[in-house]
Design a protein around this motif. Structure first.
Motif, PDB file in Angstrom:
ATOM      1  N   VAL A 260     -16.603 -23.652  47.071  1.00 51.53           N
ATOM      2  CA  VAL A 260     -17.770 -23.134  46.231  1.00 51.53           C
ATOM      3  C   VAL A 260     -17.347 -22.560  44.754  1.00 51.53           C
ATOM      4  CG1 VAL A 260     -19.480 -21.215  46.506  1.00 51.53           C
ATOM      5  CG2 VAL A 260     -18.615 -22.214  48.595  1.00 51.53           C
ATOM      6  N   THR A 261     -17.862 -22.941  43.897  1.00 52.69           N
ATOM      7  CA  THR A 261     -17.623 -22.604  42.531  1.00 52.69           C
ATOM      8  C   THR A 261     -17.954 -20.928  42.231  1.00 52.69           C
ATOM      9  OG1 THR A 261     -19.743 -23.092  41.564  1.00 52.69           O
ATOM     10  CG2 THR A 261     -18.102 -24.767  41.659  1.00 52.69           C
ATOM     11  N   THR A 262     -17.507 -20.517  41.249  1.00 52.92           N
ATOM     12  CA  THR A 262     -17.923 -19.144  41.006  1.00 52.92           C
ATOM     13  C   THR A 262     -19.317 -19.003  40.526  1.00 52.92           C
ATOM     14  OG1 THR A 262     -16.952 -19.514  38.691  1.00 52.92           O
ATOM     15  CG2 THR A 262     -15.646 -18.533  39.912  1.00 52.92           C
ATOM     16  N   THR A 263     -20.064 -19.945  40.362  1.00 56.65           N
ATOM     17  CA  THR A 263     -21.535 -19.919  39.934  1.00 56.65           C
ATOM     18  C   THR A 263     -22.261 -20.088  41.226  1.00 56.65           C
ATOM     19  OG1 THR A 263     -21.665 -22.179  39.394  1.00 56.65           O
ATOM     20  CG2 THR A 263     -21.142 -21.050  37.670  1.00 56.65           C
ATOM     21  N   GLY A 264     -21.653 -20.112  42.474  1.00 56.01           N
ATOM     22  CA  GLY A 264     -22.407 -20.434  43.452  1.00 56.01           C
ATOM     23  C   GLY A 264     -22.702 -21.808  44.090  1.00 56.01           C
ATOM     24  N   LYS A 265     -22.135 -22.753  43.240  1.00 52.26           N
ATOM     25  CA  LYS A 265     -22.439 -24.285  43.518  1.00 52.26           C
ATOM     26  C   LYS A 265     -21.666 -24.650  44.788  1.00 52.26           C
ATOM     27  CE  LYS A 265     -22.804 -28.866  41.442  1.00 52.26           C
ATOM     28  NZ  LYS A 265     -22.712 -29.409  40.225  1.00 52.26           N
ATOM     29  N   ASN A 270     -14.352 -31.743  47.992  1.00 57.97           N
ATOM     30  CA  ASN A 270     -13.466 -31.140  46.960  1.00 57.97           C
ATOM     31  C   ASN A 270     -12.180 -30.835  47.432  1.00 57.97           C
ATOM     32  OD1 ASN A 270     -12.243 -29.307  45.143  1.00 57.97           O
ATOM     33  ND2 ASN A 270     -14.038 -29.458  44.009  1.00 57.97           N
ATOM     34  N   LEU A 271     -11.013 -31.655  46.906  1.00 60.23           N
ATOM     35  CA  LEU A 271      -9.813 -31.516  47.329  1.00 60.23           C
ATOM     36  C   LEU A 271      -8.738 -30.734  46.709  1.00 60.23           C
ATOM     37  CD1 LEU A 271      -8.865 -35.383  48.080  1.00 60.23           C
ATOM     38  CD2 LEU A 271      -9.381 -33.467  49.820  1.00 60.23           C
ATOM     39  N   ALA A 272      -9.425 -30.095  45.367  1.00 59.84           N
ATOM     40  CA  ALA A 272      -8.777 -28.999  44.771  1.00 59.84           C
ATOM     41  C   ALA A 272      -8.154 -27.955  45.758  1.00 59.84           C
ATOM     42  CB  ALA A 272      -9.505 -28.319  43.751  1.00 59.84           C
ATOM     43  N   GLU A 277       0.477 -24.295  49.833  1.00 56.36           N
ATOM     44  CA  GLU A 277       0.758 -23.403  51.070  1.00 56.36           C
ATOM     45  C   GLU A 277       0.702 -21.896  50.702  1.00 56.36           C
ATOM     46  OE1 GLU A 277       0.781 -24.387  54.105  1.00 56.36           O
ATOM     47  OE2 GLU A 277       0.643 -26.434  53.570  1.00 56.36           O
ATOM     48  N   ASN A 278       1.257 -21.511  49.756  1.00 53.75           N
ATOM     49  CA  ASN A 278       1.421 -20.152  49.166  1.00 53.75           C
ATOM     50  C   ASN A 278      -0.121 -19.343  48.735  1.00 53.75           C
ATOM     51  OD1 ASN A 278       2.108 -17.860  46.889  1.00 53.75           O
ATOM     52  ND2 ASN A 278       4.004 -17.960  48.395  1.00 53.75           N
ATOM     53  N   ALA A 279      -0.198 -18.274  49.299  1.00 56.77           N
ATOM     54  CA  ALA A 279      -1.400 -17.489  48.818  1.00 56.77           C
ATOM     55  C   ALA A 279      -1.675 -17.329  47.689  1.00 56.77           C
ATOM     56  CB  ALA A 279      -1.610 -16.438  49.666  1.00 56.77           C
ATOM     57  N   THR A 280      -0.480 -17.035  46.813  1.00 56.88           N
ATOM     58  CA  THR A 280      -0.571 -16.840  45.387  1.00 56.88           C
ATOM     59  C   THR A 280      -0.835 -18.150  44.618  1.00 56.88           C
ATOM     60  OG1 THR A 280       1.028 -15.199  45.480  1.00 56.88           O
ATOM     61  CG2 THR A 280       0.690 -16.130  43.424  1.00 56.88           C
ATOM     62  N   ASP A 281      -0.313 -19.061  44.913  1.00 55.47           N
ATOM     63  CA  ASP A 281      -0.512 -20.345  44.320  1.00 55.47           C
ATOM     64  C   ASP A 281      -2.160 -20.964  44.712  1.00 55.47           C
ATOM     65  OD1 ASP A 281       1.983 -20.668  43.402  1.00 55.47           O
ATOM     66  OD2 ASP A 281       2.733 -21.828  45.070  1.00 55.47           O
ATOM     67  N   ILE A 282      -2.651 -20.586  45.638  1.00 54.17           N
ATOM     68  CA  ILE A 282      -4.141 -21.047  46.065  1.00 54.17           C
ATOM     69  C   ILE A 282      -4.927 -20.254  45.100  1.00 54.17           C
ATOM     70  CG2 ILE A 282      -5.859 -20.810  47.866  1.00 54.17           C
ATOM     71  CD1 ILE A 282      -3.963 -21.499  50.110  1.00 54.17           C
ATOM     72  N   LYS A 283      -4.474 -18.928  45.040  1.00 56.28           N
ATOM     73  CA  LYS A 283      -5.456 -17.961  44.315  1.00 56.28           C
ATOM     74  C   LYS A 283      -5.448 -18.507  42.632  1.00 56.28           C
ATOM     75  CE  LYS A 283      -5.067 -13.701  46.952  1.00 56.28           C
ATOM     76  NZ  LYS A 283      -4.763 -12.370  47.010  1.00 56.28           N
ATOM     77  N   ASP A 284      -4.200 -18.817  42.255  1.00 59.03           N
ATOM     78  CA  ASP A 284      -4.028 -19.278  40.857  1.00 59.03           C
ATOM     79  C   ASP A 284      -4.854 -20.758  40.714  1.00 59.03           C
ATOM     80  OD1 ASP A 284      -2.301 -17.089  40.176  1.00 59.03           O
ATOM     81  OD2 ASP A 284      -0.514 -18.292  40.453  1.00 59.03           O
ATOM     82  N   CYS A 285      -4.833 -21.466  41.713  1.00 59.74           N
ATOM     83  CA  CYS A 285      -5.379 -22.845  41.585  1.00 59.74           C
ATOM     84  C   CYS A 285      -7.006 -22.325  41.597  1.00 59.74           C
ATOM     85  CB  CYS A 285      -5.172 -23.666  42.689  1.00 59.74           C
ATOM     86  SG  CYS A 285      -6.022 -25.114  42.969  1.00 59.74           S
ATOM     87  N   ALA A 287      -8.540 -19.984  40.338  1.00 62.22           N
ATOM     88  CA  ALA A 287      -8.883 -19.261  39.062  1.00 62.22           C
ATOM     89  C   ALA A 287      -8.775 -20.420  38.211  1.00 62.22           C
ATOM     90  CB  ALA A 287      -7.775 -18.407  38.716  1.00 62.22           C
ATOM     91  N   ARG A 288      -7.937 -21.515  38.090  1.00 64.42           N
ATOM     92  CA  ARG A 288      -7.960 -22.567  36.991  1.00 64.42           C
ATOM     93  C   ARG A 288      -9.202 -23.554  37.281  1.00 64.42           C
ATOM     94  NH1 ARG A 288      -2.493 -22.725  38.523  1.00 64.42           N
ATOM     95  NH2 ARG A 288      -3.113 -24.933  39.720  1.00 64.42           N
TER      96      ARG A 288
END
Length: 335
Positions: A260-265, A270-272, A277-285, A287-288
């Motif tokens: 789900v994108t930040t716009t709600g779509k 989607n394999l992004a 595995e790391n929660a921080t890496d997932i959050k950074d991904c 955000a990008r």
């Protein structure tokens, strides 16, 4: 000579009381098919007993080993089951596939030999002119093989479940694979009964052995492919959101996953960020990539029985409709 044989058959059918000798006549007329069915059952029983016997060795064959042995790993030369896992997996797989596709030869046989040949040779009509009514004739033609096929198939399904031991997916396949799902529950029996009734209906429609074979095979092929395509829709799938949607267990049949994108779509498949595995890496991904959440639809292992029973119900409904259509067609074509 054929007339004498037919009259002899009719005389046999008149023996044995209200239902007559029809069941025994059906067994005698189709003794070759009966012998083949018995041989197939014995072969399947033998294979499954063997698979159960080597199940422990097959599981051991999946474990790691080393040459030479180490403190934590045994010597590969001492692991006598090193190739037993392949034998076990192949044996279980062959039986499962045979159960899954059994409806096709059953339908072809029912259309050609059970119904079509007797209508084409007119031996059925001769029987109807005696004391054997068309309804009694068709009832025996369906009831006897249905009982034998249902009993034999149920036995092999039970033995197949027994031989699979702990259902290790590395040995026997995941529960949601089509051959596995069909061959480990009542759906296998329902497929056979659907094949029998569709074959019988094809024989009554065409009244000839060879065309009945083709029609019966085509009908069962359509039925099989429709159920295979829509099997996952027979029971509502679960929806998982958040990080759990990125790490579903192998026991889950994943139908679709997305983000789900930040716009709600909602973006499907989607394999992004899936590989992190790391929660921080997932959050950074996230955000990008402009993502706000993840979701996935799946059938967990607990959906095995709902899916199994729904498919069985559909098949039994098809068998019932085909049987009703066969009797209705027979009544319309006979006095």
């Amino acid at each position: 000579m054929s007339a004498l044989t037919a009259r002899g058959t009719v005389a046999d059918e008149n023996d044995g009381g209200a239902f007559g000798g029809l069941p025994w006549t059906v067994l005698r007329l189709h003794r070759t098919a009966l012998l083949l069915w018995g041989a197939a059952l014995l072969a399947a029983v033998g294979v499954l007993i063997w698979m159960h016997a080597i199940g422990d060795d097959a599981s051991a064959g999946l474990s790691a080993c080393a040459e030479p042995a180490t403190d934590s790993l045994p010597s590969c030369s001492d692991v006598g089951a090193i190739h037993t896992d392949d034998t076990y997996a192949i044996g279980i797989g062959v039986v499962g596939t045979a159960l899954s596709y059994l409806m096709f030869p059953v339908a072809a046989w029912a259309g050609a030999a059970l119904i079509g040949r007797e209508l084409e040779s007119r031996t059925a009509e001769l029987a109807w002119t005696q004391s054997v009514t068309p309804v009694r004739w068709l009832t025996a033609k369906l009831a006897v093989p249905a009982a034998l096929l249902a009993t034999g198939t149920s036995l092999i399904v039970l033995l197949n479940v027994w031989a699979r031991r702990d259902d290790n997916p590395d040995l026997v396949g995941d529960w949601y694979h089509p051959d596995v799902l069909v061959s480990t529950g009542p759906a296998a029996v329902a497929y056979v009964l659907a094949g029998l009734t569709l074959g019988a209906l094809a024989g009554l429609v065409t009244r000839k052995a060879l065309p009945a074979t083709g029609v019966a095979f085509a009908a069962t092929l359509v039925l099989y492919n429709v159920l295979d395509r829509y099997r996952t829709s027979l029971w509502p799938a679960d929806t998982v959101t958040g990080r759990a949607a990125l790490h579903l267990p192998r026991s889950s049949q994943v139908l679709e996953h997305g983000a789900v994108t930040t716009t709600g779509k909602h973006i499907g498949n989607n394999l992004a960020c899936v590989g992190f595995e790391n929660a921080t890496d997932i959050k950074d991904c996230m955000a990008r990539s402009g993502l706000a959440d993840f979701w996935a639809t799946r059938h967990p292992a607990s959906h095995f029985w709902p899916l199994q029973l729904m498919e069985t119900g559909v098949l039994l409904a098809v068998a019932a409709l085909a049987t009703a259509a066969a009797f209705r067609l027979l009544r319309r074509r006979t006095p």
